[in-house]
Design a protein around this motif. Sequence first.
Motif, short mmCIF file in Angstrom:
data_model
loop_
_atom_site.label_atom_id
_atom_site.label_comp_id
_atom_site.label_asym_id
_atom_site.label_seq_id
_atom_site.Cartn_x
_atom_site.Cartn_y
_atom_site.Cartn_z
N GLN A 1 85.83 -3.90 -26.62
CA GLN A 1 86.42 -5.09 -27.21
C GLN A 1 86.30 -6.28 -26.26
N THR A 2 86.59 -6.02 -25.00
CA THR A 2 86.45 -7.09 -24.00
C THR A 2 85.00 -7.55 -23.91
N LEU A 3 84.07 -6.60 -23.87
CA LEU A 3 82.65 -6.96 -23.75
C LEU A 3 82.15 -7.71 -24.98
N GLN A 4 82.60 -7.31 -26.15
CA GLN A 4 82.19 -8.03 -27.36
C GLN A 4 82.64 -9.48 -27.31
N LYS A 5 83.85 -9.72 -26.83
CA LYS A 5 84.36 -11.08 -26.71
C LYS A 5 83.54 -11.88 -25.70
N PHE B 193 67.91 -17.13 -22.07
CA PHE B 193 68.22 -18.55 -21.89
C PHE B 193 68.99 -19.10 -23.08
N ASN B 194 70.18 -19.62 -22.81
CA ASN B 194 71.01 -20.27 -23.82
C ASN B 194 71.00 -21.78 -23.53
N PRO B 195 70.40 -22.58 -24.40
CA PRO B 195 70.26 -24.02 -24.12
C PRO B 195 71.57 -24.74 -23.87
N ARG B 196 72.67 -24.17 -24.35
CA ARG B 196 73.97 -24.84 -24.17
C ARG B 196 74.73 -24.33 -22.95
N ARG B 197 74.18 -23.33 -22.27
CA ARG B 197 74.93 -22.74 -21.16
C ARG B 197 74.08 -22.51 -19.91
N SER B 198 72.80 -22.17 -20.07
CA SER B 198 71.99 -21.68 -18.95
C SER B 198 71.37 -22.80 -18.13
N ASP B 199 71.17 -22.51 -16.84
CA ASP B 199 70.34 -23.35 -15.98
C ASP B 199 68.87 -22.97 -16.17
N MET C 1 71.71 -18.75 -29.77
CA MET C 1 70.52 -17.90 -29.69
C MET C 1 69.91 -17.99 -28.29
N ALA C 2 69.44 -16.85 -27.79
CA ALA C 2 68.84 -16.80 -26.47
C ALA C 2 67.32 -16.81 -26.58
N TYR C 3 66.68 -17.46 -25.60
CA TYR C 3 65.23 -17.62 -25.63
C TYR C 3 64.58 -17.10 -24.36
N SER C 4 63.31 -16.78 -24.46
CA SER C 4 62.43 -16.56 -23.32
C SER C 4 61.49 -17.76 -23.22
N TRP C 5 60.67 -17.77 -22.18
CA TRP C 5 59.68 -18.84 -22.05
C TRP C 5 58.74 -18.83 -23.25
N GLU C 6 58.38 -17.66 -23.74
CA GLU C 6 57.45 -17.55 -24.86
C GLU C 6 58.06 -18.02 -26.17
N TYR D 202 79.59 -16.03 -24.65
CA TYR D 202 78.39 -16.41 -23.91
C TYR D 202 77.30 -16.88 -24.87
N SER D 203 77.08 -16.15 -25.94
CA SER D 203 76.01 -16.48 -26.89
C SER D 203 76.25 -17.81 -27.58
N HIS D 204 77.51 -18.12 -27.86
CA HIS D 204 77.82 -19.34 -28.61
C HIS D 204 78.29 -20.49 -27.73
N ASN D 205 78.38 -20.23 -26.42
CA ASN D 205 78.80 -21.27 -25.47
C ASN D 205 80.13 -21.91 -25.90
N ASP D 206 81.09 -21.09 -26.25
CA ASP D 206 82.40 -21.61 -26.61
C ASP D 206 83.47 -20.61 -26.16
#
Length: 265
Positions: free
Chosen positions: A226-230, A45-51, A1-6, A235-239
């Motif tokens: 198909q490429t973009l979905q992958k 922001f993805n806690p498992r991937r993002s700076d 899951m992606a987050y914002s500051w809020e 990216y979303s699942h950090n795997d």
Amino acid sequence: MAYSWETCPTEIKEFVFCILTKTRKLIQDNFIGFYVHGSLAMGGFNPRRSDIDILIATARELEIETIRRLAQLFLTYSGNPFPVEISILTLGQLKDFKHPSPFEFHFSECWRSRYEEELSLQTYKHLNGEIRKDPDLAAHITITAQRGICIEGKPIEDVFPSIPSSFYTSSILGDFNDCLENIVENPVYCTLNLIRVYLYICEGVISSKQEAGIWGLLSLPKEMNQTLQKVITNYSHNDDSYEFEKKELISFRDYIANKVQQLLK
């Protein structure tokens, strides 16, 4: 899951406030403001991937000993648990902005090994008072001015200048060209960044990687979906749930490169 500051969990905000408190203690009365930009500001922001991307403004230059202490601070806290990319600039560097821009201090995980070595050997090649410049700052400051968040200090509009679009374009094209070369080795990061640049060149929109991916699904040729979905799923699942064929990545790269080249003519 992606987050914002809020919307981000308390753990993320507490980490940011910890960095704020410790950097302000080192900078002391030189402190002007502390600002978040990048994915945490833009909602990707993805806690498992993002700076966590940070800019700090100071009233004047930093002393060498302060720079050394800042390096040690970020060696300790970056990646524990979230990696940090931070740049510190003076008000003078911001007011009289040049591209590529001088800066007082920078840390990212890419700089970790050089700081560890220099602090250990007390050589300080990258920590001394030489003038250093970073072409990426034109992009960081533009994003901060448009979509950043002031965590503490003077308002964004009082600190950050309006960056000429030519500087911003030059800044993002550096990463764009790197991604053209490295898309096979790093398909998720490079694919999303290529779309981000194309979206800006095409429509003038500054986006997060997540926003760029969604735009790509809606706007790019259907045969690329198909490429973009992958890419978006990984990216979303950090795997690496989905693998990529070299042919599909090269085809996507060439399409975006040709489109950007045509728009820049």
